[in-house]
Design a protein around this motif. Structure first.
Motif, PDB file in Angstrom:
ATOM      1  N   ASP A   1       0.822  -1.213   0.000  1.00 27.83           N
ATOM      2  CA  ASP A   1       0.000   0.000   0.000  1.00 27.83           C
ATOM      3  C   ASP A   1       0.857   1.264   0.000  1.00 27.83           C
ATOM      4  O   ASP A   1       0.434   2.321   0.469  1.00 27.83           O
ATOM      5  CB  ASP A   1      -0.992  -0.005   1.166  1.00 27.83           C
ATOM      6  N   ASN A   2       2.089   1.114  -0.527  1.00 25.59           N
ATOM      7  CA  ASN A   2       2.941   2.271  -0.832  1.00 25.59           C
ATOM      8  C   ASN A   2       3.387   3.065   0.390  1.00 25.59           C
ATOM      9  O   ASN A   2       3.497   4.286   0.351  1.00 25.59           O
ATOM     10  CB  ASN A   2       2.250   3.195  -1.848  1.00 25.59           C
ATOM     11  N   ILE A   3       3.652   2.350   1.467  1.00 29.88           N
ATOM     12  CA  ILE A   3       4.376   2.967   2.577  1.00 29.88           C
ATOM     13  C   ILE A   3       5.855   2.651   2.349  1.00 29.88           C
ATOM     14  O   ILE A   3       6.236   1.494   2.184  1.00 29.88           O
ATOM     15  CB  ILE A   3       3.878   2.442   3.937  1.00 29.88           C
ATOM     16  N   ILE A   4       6.663   3.702   2.306  1.00 30.28           N
ATOM     17  CA  ILE A   4       8.042   3.553   1.855  1.00 30.28           C
ATOM     18  C   ILE A   4       8.986   3.782   3.028  1.00 30.28           C
ATOM     19  O   ILE A   4       8.779   4.699   3.834  1.00 30.28           O
ATOM     20  CB  ILE A   4       8.382   4.584   0.752  1.00 30.28           C
ATOM     21  N   GLU A   5      10.027   2.938   3.099  1.00 27.91           N
ATOM     22  CA  GLU A   5      11.079   3.142   4.094  1.00 27.91           C
ATOM     23  C   GLU A   5      12.424   3.234   3.390  1.00 27.91           C
ATOM     24  O   GLU A   5      12.692   2.488   2.442  1.00 27.91           O
ATOM     25  CB  GLU A   5      11.119   1.979   5.087  1.00 27.91           C
TER      26      GLU A   5
ATOM     27  N   ARG B   1      17.559   5.995   9.058  1.00 30.74           N
ATOM     28  CA  ARG B   1      16.262   5.516   8.581  1.00 30.74           C
ATOM     29  C   ARG B   1      15.294   6.678   8.363  1.00 30.74           C
ATOM     30  O   ARG B   1      15.274   7.641   9.125  1.00 30.74           O
ATOM     31  CB  ARG B   1      15.630   4.552   9.593  1.00 30.74           C
ATOM     32  N   LEU B   2      14.496   6.535   7.324  1.00 27.81           N
ATOM     33  CA  LEU B   2      13.320   7.397   7.163  1.00 27.81           C
ATOM     34  C   LEU B   2      12.183   6.457   6.816  1.00 27.81           C
ATOM     35  O   LEU B   2      12.217   5.768   5.793  1.00 27.81           O
ATOM     36  CB  LEU B   2      13.516   8.420   6.040  1.00 27.81           C
ATOM     37  N   ASP B   3      11.202   6.375   7.688  1.00 26.17           N
ATOM     38  CA  ASP B   3      10.159   5.387   7.428  1.00 26.17           C
ATOM     39  C   ASP B   3       8.785   6.028   7.344  1.00 26.17           C
ATOM     40  O   ASP B   3       8.596   7.201   7.623  1.00 26.17           O
ATOM     41  CB  ASP B   3      10.186   4.267   8.469  1.00 26.17           C
ATOM     42  N   LYS B   4       7.858   5.202   6.884  1.00 24.38           N
ATOM     43  CA  LYS B   4       6.450   5.575   6.827  1.00 24.38           C
ATOM     44  C   LYS B   4       6.187   6.813   5.985  1.00 24.38           C
ATOM     45  O   LYS B   4       5.435   7.691   6.376  1.00 24.38           O
ATOM     46  CB  LYS B   4       5.881   5.732   8.245  1.00 24.38           C
ATOM     47  N   GLN B   5       6.840   6.873   4.837  1.00 22.42           N
ATOM     48  CA  GLN B   5       6.426   7.848   3.835  1.00 22.42           C
ATOM     49  C   GLN B   5       5.252   7.233   3.080  1.00 22.42           C
ATOM     50  O   GLN B   5       5.423   6.238   2.363  1.00 22.42           O
ATOM     51  CB  GLN B   5       7.576   8.124   2.861  1.00 22.42           C
ATOM     52  N   GLN B   6       4.071   7.781   3.237  1.00 19.02           N
ATOM     53  CA  GLN B   6       2.906   7.263   2.510  1.00 19.02           C
ATOM     54  C   GLN B   6       2.844   7.933   1.145  1.00 19.02           C
ATOM     55  O   GLN B   6       2.629   9.137   1.041  1.00 19.02           O
ATOM     56  CB  GLN B   6       1.615   7.537   3.288  1.00 19.02           C
ATOM     57  N   LEU B   7       3.050   7.134   0.110  1.00 20.11           N
ATOM     58  CA  LEU B   7       3.039   7.686  -1.242  1.00 20.11           C
ATOM     59  C   LEU B   7       1.871   7.126  -2.029  1.00 20.11           C
ATOM     60  O   LEU B   7       1.068   6.351  -1.507  1.00 20.11           O
ATOM     61  CB  LEU B   7       4.373   7.397  -1.936  1.00 20.11           C
TER      62      LEU B   7
END
Lengths: 388, 388
Positions: B40-44, B80-86
């Motif tokens: 569902d396009n959550i990007i880490e 880390r960079l997490d939980k970018q909802q794209l």
């Protein structure tokens, strides 16, 4: 609509925002050109990294590329490595900045080699001139999918057709050119500089016009990473097809596709097969298993059996098949190997086997090891001997 | 020759030395997979950089890509960079590590955009499924050189032929698809995902099989950077051909080459021309100057005159030519523009001009601005309307 202002707006806004950022925050940032390659191949590298503590250039021409050579930090925040005297070749490099492997942000020319991306540049003079796009007639590079009975799917290949192919009616000979374990159908066209080498050899009258077919030798994939339905996955060096014999056993479906879809001559006198490393292993078994099919064979740093526990018909009766190959009028069996190649002894053993069965070969021993530098040069040696 | 040991040696030594180094010195180095894209396009994102002080992700989906979003440093030296909802798109990004712009060393999938190289990944669902290589029949992508009277040299183009072209005898219609000021013949095939979009639309029955021709619109170059005799030079955004009218004036030499070398239908009902930004400007002037040649025109974030001090016949009698275009039975004049595009007002003015001369057009206004995200979507909107 003022023309100049529109032009400037276009120029400013069409450009990626990150560039703008660099321009905005970098008013005192020095302009970087990296690498700089002099006419006589003295190379300088520059990287703007004012906060970095330790920076290395990791070049594939260095004795220890993994360690690299340290750059010097200048007062303006630019790191420099100058006066690397190189030769005539295509060179790959990266930087290591405080332990992080990075590409040179000033050099957009990059090439993937297995699962790393490298910057590259090309030296001047000598054989490297063959690796450059020159002002000569250019052939066509084609990415095409063929139906594979083995995979029950389409598989992707690269095909080079020589200048004038489209407007001619002449039938042409075909070289099948196979990659190594880390490669795919994009390897010879990129690192191998096939279009440039073929264009330049043909323009110089040193090679006959021919079609070059570069299939994907990993039968567990239908295409190179990023070009199949698997998407953009992390690349593993080892794929489960290696050593299974699937590529060798199914190879004639590629020949049949090419001979149906391209204007080619169909006799063994007009077919060549060559490959590097794993592709050399493929080439020697395919050509022996089909002993009346290829009059020209090229083995570049060739492996032999990659997994000799596998039993496949394509590996059977090898000595007998070699004898048939020789008896059928084989014209060239060309072997290239570097003195420091880790497969050197494999090559020694293999040539003893050829001697024992009486197969006549040409042996070319070069400096260096298991490298694209050698494979490009082997191609340059091999191709002019084909279809003469 | 032990099979397993040979396999391991091959696996170990064929791989670039830098990788080995990473493995050797990195025993405690955590394994990095970056980016990770969920269904569902959550990007880490992850980057191993234990010495770094400040690390950003610069993504083209961010409000300020040049500033980016700061990553968090974990105890293991991994940022880390997490939980970018794209959403559903192809996304580009880089990192900035202590002020140095770098590519993600864990992601070999990269694309050049003008004079920067970006990592990319593709989200799931929606329109992005059209940007992926799917398990459908695949067309062929061709890099070919054509003789140019303008340049007195060969120039390079990309041609897409649809699945089955090689084995069919049917004549096909042609879409000429032009890039913007920062592009070349490699732009639509890479950032524009033309092969994937065409394969997928054709497989879904949403587009007619057609040939797509992607020439190089910079007449001061014969090919994309790195693919001409100019070699690997630093890319400047602005080239001296921009706004001169050379591309528009000489365009029919491309049409003539295609119609001689490909199995195509040759009437205006079977020709379309479309382009983005500068290529939109090219498309509108070429189609007006040759008013009985293209029944389908697509203008994606189109510029108008880029330098209106230049006097060329191709720019003359524009209103009269538009009227001829309309009178000749033009079937589709499609205009796509983003609400925040810096050329938005240019589009408003241009449509007033079309209204004044009575040329009927279809106007599609989207969110966003002057981006590949829009241009890919415009292509997806435009292509199904062609040759119906």
């Amino acid at each position: 609509m003022k023309n100049l202002s529109l032009l400037l707006i276009l120029a400013a806004l069409h450009v990626p925002a990150i560039l703008l950022a660099q321009e905005n925050i970098g008013k005192e940032r020095p302009k970087i050109t990296s690498p700089q390659v002099s006419k006589d191949n003295i190379i300088e590298f520059q990287l703007y990294a004012p906060e970095a503590q330790v920076v290395y250039v990791n070049g594939n021409w260095m004795e220890k590329p993994d360690l690299g050579i340290a750059m010097q930090k200048m007062q303006d925040g630019v790191w420099r490595l100058d006066k690397q005297q190189l030769g005539s070749d295509l060179y790959q490099y990266t930087y290591t900045v405080d332990g992080v492997r990075i590409n040179d942000p000033s050099n957009v020319y990059q090439v993937r080699d297995v699962n790393n991306v490298f910057n590259y540049f090309i030296g001047n003079g000598g054989v490297a001139e063959l690796y450059k796009t020159q002002s000569v007639p250019h052939g066509t590079m084609i990415k095409q999918w063929y139906p594979s009975a083995l995979n029950k799917a389409e598989r992707r290949m690269t095909v080079y057709t020589p200048p004038g192919y489209e407007s001619s009616k002449e039938k042409l000979p075909v070289l099948y050119l196979l990659h190594g374990m880390g490669g795919d159908e994009d390897a010879w066209p990129t690192l191998g500089r096939v279009a440039q080498i073929m264009d330049n050899l043909i323009a110089a009258g040193q090679a006959k016009p021919m079609i070059v077919v570069m299939p994907n030798g990993h039968t567990s994939n239908v295409a190179a990473p990023g070009s199949s339905e698997k998407g953009e996955y992390p690349i593993e060096f080892y794929t489960p097809d290696v050593g299974t014999g699937d590529m060798e056993s199914s190879f004639m479906e590629i020949v049949q596709f090419v001979e149906k879809n391209y204007r080619v001559k169909k006799g063994k006198a007009d077919r060549a097969i060559a490959g590097l490393s794993m592709g050399g292993s493929h080439s020697l078994f395919i050509s022996a298993f089909n002993p009346d099919t290829f009059d020209y064979v090229g083995l570049f740093s060739a492996a032999f059996r990659i997994n000799d526990k596998v039993k496949r018909e394509v590996y059977d009766q090898f000595d007998a098949n070699l004898k048939k190959q020789q008896a059928n009028g084989l014209k060239l069996y060309w072997i290239g190997m570097g003195k420091t190649d880790f497969l050197y002894q494999t090559g020694v053993d293999f040539r003893k086997r050829l001697d024992a069965v009486g197969l006549k070969y040409t042996y070319h021993e070069s400096e260096g090891g298991h490298t694209w530098s050698n494979w490009r040069q082997y191609l340059v040696e091999f191709v002019p001997q084909l279809f003469q």
